[in-house]
Scaffold this active site. Structure first.
Site, PDB file in Angstrom:
ATOM      1  CB  SER A   1      -4.912 -16.263 -17.628  1.00 53.64           C
ATOM      2  OG  SER A   1      -4.471 -17.423 -18.292  1.00 53.64           O
TER       3      SER A   1
ATOM      4  CG  ASP B   1      -1.155 -19.524 -19.829  1.00 51.78           C
ATOM      5  OD1 ASP B   1      -0.158 -19.772 -19.118  1.00 51.78           O
ATOM      6  OD2 ASP B   1      -2.324 -19.662 -19.418  1.00 51.78           O
TER       7      ASP B   1
ATOM      8  CG  ASP C   1      -1.716 -17.536 -15.600  1.00 55.02           C
ATOM      9  OD1 ASP C   1      -1.739 -18.014 -16.752  1.00 55.02           O
ATOM     10  OD2 ASP C   1      -2.528 -17.877 -14.711  1.00 55.02           O
TER      11      ASP C   1
ATOM     12  CG  ASP D   1      -2.263 -21.315 -15.503  1.00 58.10           C
ATOM     13  OD1 ASP D   1      -2.130 -20.898 -16.677  1.00 58.10           O
ATOM     14  OD2 ASP D   1      -3.339 -21.204 -14.873  1.00 58.10           O
TER      15      ASP D   1
END
Length: 465
Positions: free
Chosen positions: A103, A253, A255, A257
């Site tokens: 992430s 961010d 990743d 999500d």
């Protein structure tokens, strides 16, 4: 739990330095254990595997696949993916999935996010602990003997299929949130993360002018951390929005999500305000629906849900908890103040891109600038999240509870203290050794006073060395 797993298995995922803590041996063992936990071993099924742009992600994803195949599971490899693309693939294909990502963590980290078929979450209490326990013996097995089974017809059927899922992901999102109306100029800061993979595919289908920042995939994060919770990472986006006359700015961010929003003046729109906006849009389409909000969302969120005829349900922080509550209540939508937004029609999963599409759809359908559009959803002064490292989190929480004993207290998640014109929440992080404080007041002076009072308690004689 095995010593090699103890420090990297977290509440919601696996995360650590890579290849230091999370290497191919650990990934292979976790892949095999994941296959057994989700029932795809022995030739009984397949799993989707995706990965982000970090330097170690290709080998970690390959090792996950090896572990799954070693016990007779099949692999659908979607390659480079955002986490919400992986969830979408899990939902559309009705397969369990593993996303290789850390992430927003620093470049030297990596991790795994896991889900069951239809993107149902796997957290510590819902399968991750069992996966870690099953992986431990595999790590201790001699080389060549680390698979869950050594032979059998199931293994003979274990295969890998490469699948470009991006077109299906784009089609799925745009079918849920069509964007029409006036043409927008939209700045997007991908932070060199996975939004650089998904944004072009989505935006080429929209009538928008894309102003790109850092869309090149680069796991070393050469421009700034891909963590929009840190306000310093938004500076470039804010400047670009103002200089280029953009209608809105979006920051994702690592990743992708999570999504943060900047208005046309370069001011940050809080995730609570975005939660209220998206809730209002859902309630217009489905009157009386249930909407979730976590304990650190603005008081404006449940107020607006009630005003629009919906049912507001307050939840703890954390995606596995929120997804479970969405399933229990049949909620149409859920929002977290951290920038995670969850959608019933997206397999109860979180998607930064879907939230961004809702913002663009609302803006394109209005003649007002975003700052005016969001004014009704931003009613109070908020501190933002303030983190403190303390020696004994429980002792600090109890000291605060004693100090505010004559106020309304609840412990749904950490400690929330409420008065008529302010509230605050203090909770221990699920992923770091920190106490997180959020304060909100009817005005800036009230918020500042309460913030300073609580911070003095948090940091008085409790600060960790």
């Amino acid at each position: 739990m095995h010593p090699r797993l103890r420090d990297i298995v977290k509440a919601y995922d696996v995360r650590g330095t890579s290849p230091g803590q999370l290497d191919v041996d650990v990934a292979r063992a976790l892949g095999a254990a994941f296959a057994a936990e989700t029932g795809i071993d022995g030739g009984r099924g397949r799993a989707v595997v995706g990965r982000d742009m970090r330097a170690t992600s290709p080998q970690i994803a390959a090792a996950i696949g090896e572990g799954i195949r070693s016990v007779g599971g099949g692999v659908v490899d979607v390659g480079l993916a955002s986490t919400d693309l992986l969830y979408c693939a899990s939902g559309v294909l009705d397969l369990p999935g593993v996303m290789v990502t850390a992430s927003h963590n620093p470049a030297g980290d990596n991790g795994l996010k896991m889900c069951r078929a239809a993107a149902r979450p796997i957290g510590l209490q819902s399968g991750l602990a069992s996966i870690a326990e099953a992986a431990g013996p595999l790590l201790d097995a001699p080389p060549g003997g680390r698979s869950g089974t050594s032979s059998g017809a199931g293994q003979d059927r274990a295969t890998t299929e490469d699948l470009d899922f991006l077109p299906t992901y784009v089609e799925t999102l745009l079918s849920l949130v069509p964007v029409s109306g006036r043409r927008l100029r939209v700045a997007v800061d991908a932070g060199n993360g996975m939004a650089g993979h998904t944004v072009p595919g989505v935006f080429e289908r929209l009538d928008v002018e894309l102003v790109p920042l850092y869309l090149e995939l680069d796991g070393s994060f050469p421009n700034h951390e891909a963590n929009p919770l840190d306000s310093s990472t938004l500076v470039d986006l804010q400047r670009t929005v103002r200089e280029r006359g953009c209608d809105v700015g979006l920051a994702f961010d690592g990743d992708a999500d999570r999504c943060f929003v900047v208005d046309e003046r370069g001011d940050v729109v809080t995730p609570s305000a975005i939660t209220a906006l998206v809730a209002a849009r859902h309630l217009e389409a489905e009157p009386g629906a249930t909407v979730l909000h976590n304990v650190i969302c603005s008081r404006a969120v449940p107020e607006i849900i009630a005003e629009r005829g919906g049912t507001a349900v307050r939840t703890p922080v954390g995606h596995s908890l929120i997804k479970a509550e969405m399933a229990r209540t049949g909620a149409v939508f859920g929002g977290e103040h951290s920038g995670h937004f969850y959608f019933r029609e997206f397999y109860l999963a979180d998607s930064g891109m879907l939230a961004a599409l809702h913002v663009m759809a609302a803006l394109a359908g209005s003649t007002a600038p975003l700052s005016s559009l969001m004014a009704e959803f931003s009613r109070y002064a908020a501190s933002g999240e303030i983190n403190s490292r303390v020696a004994d989190a429980d002792a600090v929480l109890e000291a605060i509870a004693r100090t505010y004993a004559d106020h309304r207290l609840d412990r749904l998640d950490g400690l929330t203290v409420e008065a008529d014109d302010w509230w605050f929440n203090v909770r221990a992080s699920n992923t770091e050794p920190l106490l997180r404080l959020n304060v909100e007041g009817v005005d800036e002076s009230t918020m500042t006073r309460v913030r300073d009072e609580v911070l003095a308690l948090v940091r008085a004689d409790h600060t960790a060395p």
